[in-house]
Structure formats: structure tokens, C-alpha cells
Design an enzyme around this catalytic site. Structure first.
Site, PDB file in Angstrom:
ATOM      1  N   ASN A 138       0.818  -1.209   0.000  1.00 52.54           N
ATOM      2  CA  ASN A 138       0.000   0.000   0.000  1.00 52.54           C
ATOM      3  C   ASN A 138       0.867   1.281   0.000  1.00 52.54           C
ATOM      4  O   ASN A 138       2.091   1.197   0.031  1.00 52.54           O
ATOM      5  CB  ASN A 138      -0.964  -0.050   1.194  1.00 52.54           C
ATOM      6  CG  ASN A 138      -2.262   0.712   0.940  1.00 52.54           C
ATOM      7  OD1 ASN A 138      -2.263   1.752   0.282  1.00 52.54           O
ATOM      8  ND2 ASN A 138      -3.367   0.219   1.450  1.00 52.54           N
ATOM      9  N   HIS A 171      23.940   0.938   8.159  1.00 58.87           N
ATOM     10  CA  HIS A 171      25.232   1.427   8.632  1.00 58.87           C
ATOM     11  C   HIS A 171      25.781   0.420   9.635  1.00 58.87           C
ATOM     12  O   HIS A 171      25.036  -0.067  10.482  1.00 58.87           O
ATOM     13  CB  HIS A 171      25.083   2.763   9.351  1.00 58.87           C
ATOM     14  CG  HIS A 171      24.464   3.816   8.501  1.00 58.87           C
ATOM     15  ND1 HIS A 171      25.121   4.428   7.481  1.00 58.87           N
ATOM     16  CD2 HIS A 171      23.219   4.348   8.514  1.00 58.87           C
ATOM     17  CE1 HIS A 171      24.320   5.299   6.909  1.00 58.87           C
ATOM     18  NE2 HIS A 171      23.159   5.271   7.500  1.00 58.87           N
ATOM     19  N   ALA A 221      -1.159  -2.231  13.779  1.00 62.47           N
ATOM     20  CA  ALA A 221      -0.678  -0.929  13.298  1.00 62.47           C
ATOM     21  C   ALA A 221       0.349  -0.344  14.256  1.00 62.47           C
ATOM     22  O   ALA A 221       0.224  -0.469  15.474  1.00 62.47           O
ATOM     23  CB  ALA A 221      -1.860   0.020  13.153  1.00 62.47           C
ATOM     24  N   LYS A 225      11.724  -9.464  16.153  1.00 61.23           N
ATOM     25  CA  LYS A 225      11.975 -10.910  16.311  1.00 61.23           C
ATOM     26  C   LYS A 225      10.931 -11.694  15.532  1.00 61.23           C
ATOM     27  O   LYS A 225       9.890 -11.148  15.160  1.00 61.23           O
ATOM     28  CB  LYS A 225      11.907 -11.290  17.800  1.00 61.23           C
ATOM     29  CG  LYS A 225      13.135 -10.756  18.516  1.00 61.23           C
ATOM     30  CD  LYS A 225      13.269 -11.319  19.906  1.00 61.23           C
ATOM     31  CE  LYS A 225      14.540 -10.745  20.542  1.00 61.23           C
ATOM     32  NZ  LYS A 225      14.382 -10.504  21.967  1.00 61.23           N
TER      33      LYS A 225
END
Lengths: 194, 194, 194
Positions: B88, B119, B159, B165
Site C-alpha cells: 500500500n 550502517h 498498526a 523478532k
């Protein structure tokens, strides 16, 4: 007219006077998308607020929309926004049944308010639940308010929160999921003599 | 052809029929950026999906991309997106080694998926770890999925979560970092006779 | 000139050489908005970085801004950005009193840094508190740093965090609100002989 009403109207007037002619013109243009509305202003030079209306209604008082706001209104759904409130940059409101935003609410940028998960879990029915945001609520930037939530009068939601349950009036809440951190004292703004 | 395959194909066909000609045309244009692909549609009038490819590959099935999607593919990296899935609005996928998104996945708006921290920590080597998102996974809006994560079949991510994990199949997980909240019952969609 | 200074300058030079002429030209154009500045580059083809300056100052070293960055500077406020640092896509910095970003800081995309809540709680005075981000800090994507926070040298903030309290030097912190997860070993980059 009650004294309180005249007070409220005066404060809204004060608020609206702060806006430029250009914001009022853009507001007029935007208000075509609204079912009923008061004085509406649109602020910011970015992408114009967008309404995706699949057959619902938007009722707005005297209020302010910023650039990038997106309102998605489902069939038969209704979005109500009170007077003196604003929706800041890129706020998204998804309404499949009902979302009510009260008077003098401050909705900061990047906030998402949804009364629906938009998809059912397989084998279950998609259940939408209204979201009620009472008067004088302040929702911090980049917060998410999920279905079925009522945020009580004068409550403050900290930046970056996800609100999944009711927040009582005058509470200051935050976190994922949002929990009450403390309670604010609320001093009702004094009547202004005009 | 197995019965299951014909079922899957039929459901994909059903899905694609819902899209306009214009979405198909934009999909064709976008598919130039893909190494191999099925039927691809692009939805939304905002900024066209963007691919920053530094020398990797994208393999997409029959799938849908919304406005503002951004795919960053590093050298030798591969992004695989299954059939019946969509990404989306404004979803960002950063691939330095491998990201696999299964079939019939729902990736909501503003989601970030990264298989790399991009990084290194000074004095350490930058370690990238593949992200695997299995079939029928649904990732809620504005979630972040970090390197090395496997999200099991049919799992739902709430949301605003940050997934650090593995999440087991059919779990409903949420929070920062995401934890399993409950488990859903999963009913395999029935074969549709055409 | 101290050995350390020459080292730092050399690394900045190395960093800047990586940028295209076009990024330097855009940087020059953008630097009109800055009170004092070193070599500034602007990266990305999206919306040009935006400064909303209501009467404050921006002091930038040799640094890099990406598309969509937004700097809001209040009256009498000052934003200081060190050398070798960058602000990635859509980073927002709201300064009402002072925000300091040190040297060699990595500020990832969608980060929000605010030294003010922007609105007082009714009955209280709006209190702004400076934000200090020390050298070599790395802030992960979509994090929020709130007023009064000091992030110590070399600290790392995980993606999607909300930082509400001080983070000690060399800590790795994350979550909403952000807590210290572990400590990194920090190896000061070696002097490079030019």
C-alpha cells in the site's frame, strides 16, 4: 444565546481571523467535498487535502485542514468535526461507520484515526466501531487511534502513541499501546468579553 | 494442475479484474523495473512507485503497488513478492541481501521493511539478515519490520508495531517491540468453482 | 591545527567528494536559508528541503540534507548542525529555543526532533527545553526526539523509538518511550593520513 455559546463563537472568530484570504479561498474550494460545514480554511502549500468518499457524509464546523490531509469515507459512514478544531499535515481519517471529533481539538501532523481494520480476519466478520474524540482533545504528532476508542474531554495523547482503548477525560496518555501517564488539571478558558 | 493451484489462480484473477485499465497501464510501465513479473497493477494518483536499484533483482508475481511505494535494492540483493499481494501507499522496502514477501500478503500504508541497518556500528561489520514474510500475512499501517525477522503464515501485525523478532504463524502481534498478543484461527479460503 | 582536526576535515572532504555536482548546486541554493554554513549538499529528487523561519537562526557545518526535510525555526530560536552530519528524507526539526546536532550524526528518514510541545496545557505556561544530540549519534528511521532530551556521544536510537529522556553516551536505546537496551563499544575512527 447562552453566554457560553457566545464565548465559543467569539473564540472561533478570533481563530479564523488569523488566517489569510488565500487559506479562506482554498477552504471554500475544499468545502465542496463536505456535506455541511461552517467556515473552513485550508493551510499549507503542499498537496491539497483529499476526500475519498464512497457514499458517506462529512459534517464540519468552523475548522481548519492542513496540506496532505486525507479523509476516506465509506458507504453510509459519517465523519463529524467540531468547531475550532484542526487537522494538521498529512492526518488520515478512515471512516467506515462513524468518527466524531469534538470542538477545539488539536490533531497534530501524521495522525491516523480509523474506526475500522478495513479487512476482516478470515472466518470472521469485519467489525467497525465508532471513534469518539471529545472536546478540547489534543492528539500528538504521528499517533494512531484505532476503532472503538473514546478519548475523553481535554485528554492529551503523547506523540507517537497507538491508542487502542478508551482514555478518560483530562488524562495525559502515551505509549504503544497508550496508557494513562498522569492527569492534567483543566481550566475552562474564561469567557472573553467582546 | 493441482486443484489448489487452480483455486489460487482463480482468486488472483478475481482480484485483478477489480482494477481499472489505467491501473494496468501504469502497472505495465512500472514492471519495466522488475526482473520477472506477473500481472502488475499500480494504484493511486500520488507519486509513482520508485525503484532505486543498485544492482539487485526484483521478482514479482501478480501483485499491486500503490502510490509512493519505494523499493531500494542493493548490489546482488533480491526482493521476491508473491501473487495476490499488495504494497500500500508509501511502503518502503530496503533490501541489501534478501526480502521475501509471500502470496496474498496485505502490506498496509507507511510500512517499512528492512533487511539491513544500512550502517555498521563502528568497529563491527555490517550484518544483513534476510526478512521472510510468509503467505497470508497482514502487516498493519505504519509498522516497521527489521532485519532477520520471519513472520509466519497468516500472522497479523498490529498498526504502529516494530517487529524485531520472529512472529509465529497465525499469531496476532503488536507493540514496540512487537510481542504476540493472541492467536487467530485461520480458515483456509475455500476453493471457488469457476 | 591539531591532528584530530585535520583528521576530521579529511573525513568530511572524503564524504563530500561522494556527492554529485547537482547535489552541490542544490546545496548552494538551499544554503541561502542558513545563517552560517559550510559546504552544504541536497540529495534526492523529491520535494526540496523547506525552512519555515519565524525569526531564528540556523548554523550548519559541512552537511547534507535530503528531500522533504523541514526545519521550523521559531522567533529567537537557534538550530545548530555539525559537520559530517546528514538529515535524511522527510526529517522534521521544530526549534522554539535551541536544537544542537553534533558532528558526524546520522539522522535517518522520517525522524522528528522537537524542543517544544508547541501548545501549552491550559492553565500552564508553554515550556520549551533544548535538545542536544552529541557527536556520532545515529537516530534510526521514524524516531521522535522530544523536548529537553540530551543524546550522548555515539549513542544509537533504534527505528521507531520515542525518546523522552536523556540517553547516555554509547548506549543503544529503543522503544516507546526509549530505554537503554545495551551499550556499544565505540572505536574512535583512526586518523587517516592524507
Amino acid at each position: 444565546m447562552k453566554d457560553e455559546d457566545s464565548n465559543v463563537l467569539f473564540r472561533i472568530k478570533l481563530r479564523l481571523q488569523r488566517h489569510s484570504l488565500w487559506e479562506h479561498i482554498k477552504g471554500l474550494w475544499f468545502s465542496r467535498k463536505l456535506s455541511t460545514h461552517g467556515i473552513v480554511v485550508v493551510t499549507g502549500s503542499g498537496s491539497f487535502p483529499k476526500v475519498i468518499n464512497r457514499g458517506g457524509e462529512i459534517h464540519a464546523g468552523h475548522c481548519q485542514f492542513y496540506e496532505g490531509v486525507r479523509l476516506e469515507i465509506g458507504k453510509g459512514a459519517s465523519l463529524i468535526i467540531g468547531s475550532g478544531s484542526y487537522l494538521n499535515r498529512n492526518t488520515l481519517v478512515v471512516v467506515e461507520t462513524k468518527v466524531e471529533i469534538g470542538n477545539f481539538c488539536k490533531i497534530a501532523w501524521d495522525v491516523i484515526i480509523m474506526d475500522s481494520d478495513l479487512h476482516p480476519i478470515e472466518g470472521k466478520i469485519l467489525e467497525n466501531k465508532p471513534v469518539i474524540i471529545e472536546d478540547h482533545v489534543w492528539i500528538g504528532c504521528r499517533s494512531i487511534v484505532l476503532k472503538g476508542v473514546r478519548i475523553g474531554k481535554g485528554a492529551i495523547i503523547a506523540a507517537g502513541s497507538v491508542v487502542t482503548k478508551d482514555i478518560p477525560a483530562y488524562a495525559i496518555a502515551g505509549g504503544v499501546p497508550a496508557r494513562v501517564i498522569t492527569t492534567r488539571s483543566f481550566i475552562e478558558p474564561q469567557a472573553i468579553k467582546s
